[in-house]
Scaffold this motif. Structure first.
Motif, short mmCIF file in Angstrom:
data_model
loop_
_atom_site.label_atom_id
_atom_site.label_comp_id
_atom_site.label_asym_id
_atom_site.label_seq_id
_atom_site.Cartn_x
_atom_site.Cartn_y
_atom_site.Cartn_z
N MET A 1 -52.90 15.72 13.64
CA MET A 1 -51.97 14.74 14.14
C MET A 1 -50.55 15.30 13.99
SD MET A 1 -51.51 10.97 12.53
CE MET A 1 -51.06 9.70 13.63
N LEU A 2 -49.86 15.39 15.10
CA LEU A 2 -48.53 15.98 15.12
C LEU A 2 -47.54 15.19 14.27
CD1 LEU A 2 -46.46 17.97 16.33
CD2 LEU A 2 -46.11 16.32 18.15
N MET A 3 -47.58 13.88 14.36
CA MET A 3 -46.63 13.07 13.60
C MET A 3 -46.90 13.17 12.10
SD MET A 3 -44.45 11.97 15.65
CE MET A 3 -43.59 10.86 14.59
N GLY A 4 -48.14 13.40 11.71
CA GLY A 4 -48.45 13.61 10.29
C GLY A 4 -47.77 14.86 9.76
N TRP A 5 -47.75 15.92 10.60
CA TRP A 5 -47.09 17.15 10.17
C TRP A 5 -45.57 16.96 10.14
CZ3 TRP A 5 -43.50 20.49 12.28
CH2 TRP A 5 -43.27 21.64 11.54
N ILE A 6 -45.04 16.27 11.14
CA ILE A 6 -43.59 16.06 11.19
C ILE A 6 -43.11 15.27 9.98
CG2 ILE A 6 -41.79 14.81 12.46
CD1 ILE A 6 -43.08 15.74 15.02
N ALA A 7 -43.93 14.32 9.52
CA ALA A 7 -43.54 13.50 8.36
C ALA A 7 -43.87 14.18 7.04
CB ALA A 7 -44.24 12.14 8.42
N SER A 8 -44.60 15.30 7.08
CA SER A 8 -44.97 15.99 5.83
C SER A 8 -43.76 16.70 5.23
CB SER A 8 -46.08 17.01 6.10
OG SER A 8 -45.57 18.10 6.84
N ARG A 9 -43.94 17.23 4.05
CA ARG A 9 -42.86 17.94 3.36
C ARG A 9 -42.41 19.15 4.20
NH1 ARG A 9 -45.23 19.56 -1.58
NH2 ARG A 9 -44.78 17.49 -2.34
N THR A 10 -43.37 19.89 4.74
CA THR A 10 -43.05 21.06 5.56
C THR A 10 -42.32 20.65 6.83
OG1 THR A 10 -45.03 22.12 4.70
CG2 THR A 10 -44.02 23.12 6.63
N GLY A 11 -42.78 19.59 7.47
CA GLY A 11 -42.14 19.11 8.68
C GLY A 11 -40.73 18.61 8.44
N ARG A 12 -40.52 17.96 7.29
CA ARG A 12 -39.18 17.50 6.96
C ARG A 12 -38.23 18.68 6.76
NH1 ARG A 12 -39.54 13.47 2.10
NH2 ARG A 12 -37.30 13.39 2.45
N TRP A 13 -38.70 19.71 6.05
CA TRP A 13 -37.87 20.90 5.85
C TRP A 13 -37.58 21.58 7.19
CZ3 TRP A 13 -34.77 22.14 2.16
CH2 TRP A 13 -35.02 21.71 0.86
N ALA A 14 -38.59 21.64 8.08
CA ALA A 14 -38.38 22.27 9.39
C ALA A 14 -37.34 21.50 10.20
CB ALA A 14 -39.71 22.32 10.15
N ARG A 15 -37.41 20.16 10.16
CA ARG A 15 -36.41 19.36 10.88
C ARG A 15 -35.02 19.56 10.29
NH1 ARG A 15 -37.98 13.40 10.85
NH2 ARG A 15 -39.18 13.92 9.02
N MET A 16 -34.92 19.60 8.97
CA MET A 16 -33.60 19.78 8.36
C MET A 16 -33.03 21.16 8.67
SD MET A 16 -33.77 17.66 4.75
CE MET A 16 -34.45 19.01 3.89
N LEU A 17 -33.86 22.19 8.64
CA LEU A 17 -33.37 23.53 8.96
C LEU A 17 -32.99 23.66 10.43
CD1 LEU A 17 -35.80 25.73 6.84
CD2 LEU A 17 -33.38 25.29 6.42
N ALA A 18 -33.78 23.06 11.32
CA ALA A 18 -33.44 23.09 12.74
C ALA A 18 -32.14 22.33 12.99
CB ALA A 18 -34.58 22.49 13.56
N GLY A 19 -31.98 21.18 12.36
CA GLY A 19 -30.75 20.41 12.51
C GLY A 19 -29.54 21.15 11.97
N ALA A 20 -29.70 21.77 10.81
CA ALA A 20 -28.58 22.54 10.24
C ALA A 20 -28.23 23.72 11.14
CB ALA A 20 -28.94 23.02 8.84
N SER A 21 -29.23 24.35 11.73
CA SER A 21 -28.97 25.47 12.65
C SER A 21 -28.20 25.00 13.87
CB SER A 21 -30.28 26.11 13.09
OG SER A 21 -30.96 26.64 11.98
N LEU A 22 -28.58 23.84 14.40
CA LEU A 22 -27.85 23.30 15.55
C LEU A 22 -26.41 22.94 15.18
CD1 LEU A 22 -30.55 21.02 17.18
CD2 LEU A 22 -29.50 23.04 18.19
N VAL A 23 -26.21 22.38 14.02
CA VAL A 23 -24.85 22.03 13.59
C VAL A 23 -24.00 23.29 13.43
CG1 VAL A 23 -23.50 21.08 11.68
CG2 VAL A 23 -25.50 19.85 12.51
#
Length: 96
Positions: free
Chosen positions: A1-23
């Motif tokens: 389940m994609l949303m399960g991965w996005i909400a996981s610890r790894t997914g949260r770190w990936a979102r934060m790193l992607a967001g920081a890279s965009l900023v």
């Protein structure tokens, strides 16, 4: 389940790193399109840090990351940093 991965610890770190890279990338461009990119990067950065997922309702799931993980069966991944194992001397004693 994609949303399960996005909400996981790894997914949260990936979102934060992607967001920081965009900023950082957007601010480095020093243009109006760069500022827009930096503002858009704040969304995944803040989502990961505060454990929310605005895409959840699109998949019929709640916004809170904890509730998504519960539905996906990923219990115990609430914090961003894994807890170190406790040594036997550090474990609390149960006195009956």
């Amino acid at each position: 389940m994609l949303m399960g991965w996005i909400a996981s610890r790894t997914g949260r770190w990936a979102r934060m790193l992607a967001g920081a890279s965009l900023v950082v990338g957007g601010l480095a461009r020093r243009s109006s399109s760069g500022r827009v990119m930096a503002l858009l990067g704040l969304l995944p950065l803040v989502e990961g840090a505060f454990d929310v997922c605005v895409l959840g309702p699109l998949f019929g799931l709640p916004i809170q990351g904890e509730a998504i993980r519960r539905k996906a069966g990923r219990i115990g991944e609430d914090s961003l940093l894994p807890h170190p194992p406790l040594f036997p001397s550090d474990r609390p004693l149960l006195l009956h």
